[in-house]
Design a protein around this motif. Structure first.
Motif: not given
Length: 258
Positions: A138-164
């Protein structure tokens, strides 16, 4: 039998028949919604290569350029899997997902309580792989930006919570709201202790953008049919139309008895 009684029974039968038809129609609509969500995320796979080629270079600097930086604790081939759960769990669920994909949200909504229960009991380990299928479709970059942010949450030890949180606040598929770093950081505020200067810098700098792109390339190379792709110990269970949270739980329980 009086005419009045006959009319009463006839009307009762007609009301019952009408109610049955109403229930059948409602069930058909429910199934159509589920199938429709799944189809949208599958169609993107067919279009993604062409769309990416058409837009090549437009988002190059913010996407695939720069070093591939895997998030903390990432595992598997090329460190593309974010693990949730104990390494010693006897059952492993592999999930390829896109935070913009409505079918992924439907899966999460239905299975999340069961997955949390199995992970927290040490019986199941989940490996999440992040995909940018909807960006390509569909175009855009939301999938990538959200994926990056989720990876950043993984760095902080909060991936599962942010994923949800991301799935609980998923915008409509055609709304590229997740392309906004401000929006992602706002949602991160729903996770205790996640929003820090380090997290914000990671999100805004796109620290893991190239890693998300590489993960999507692995998804394409795997020739999967769409998102979500859900594998239990290598077997695709999302394609099993008889699968339910209870059935998945039993499969995991059985694996832990071996």
């Amino acid at each position: 039998m009086s005419e009045k009684n006959r009319d009463g029974k006839r009307m009762a039968r007609e009301r019952l028949a009408a109610e049955r038809e109403r229930q059948k129609s409602a069930e058909k609509r429910r199934r159509a919604l589920i199938v429709g969500a799944s189809v949208v995320c599958v169609l993107g796979l067919a279009a993604v290569i062409g769309v990416i080629a058409a837009h090549a270079g437009k988002d190059k600097n913010s996407a695939s350029s720069g070093p591939v930086v895997a998030p903390s604790g990432a595992q598997g081939k090329d460190s593309l899997a974010i693990p949730v759960g104990k390494d010693g769990a006897k059952a492993t669920l592999t999930v390829w997902e896109d935070f913009r994909c409505p079918a992924c949200q439907a899966f999460e909504t239905a299975y999340r309580p069961t997955l949390h229960e199995l992970v927290d009991s040490g019986k199941l380990r989940i490996e999440y792989h992040l995909v940018t299928l909807i960006d390509g479709n569909l175009g855009g970059s939301g999938s990538r930006h959200a994926g990056n942010a989720a990876a950043c949450a993984q760095d902080a030890g909060r991936f599962r919570d942010f994923h949800d949180v991301l799935y609980e606040n998923q915008p409509k598929e055609t709304d590229d709201a997740f392309s906004s770093d401000d929006k992602l950081i706002e949602l991160a505020g729903k996770v205790d202790g996640l929003v820090t200067p380090t997290f914000e810098k990671c999100v805004r700098n796109g620290t893991h953008n190239a890693w998300v792109v590489k993960s999507n390339e692995a998804f394409q190379a795997g020739k999967f049919s769409g998102t979500p792709t859900v594998l239990l110990d290598g077997k695709n269970i999302y394609q099993d139309q008889t699968m339910t949270p209870d059935k998945l739980k039993q499969l995991v329980e059985d694996a832990n008895k071996q």
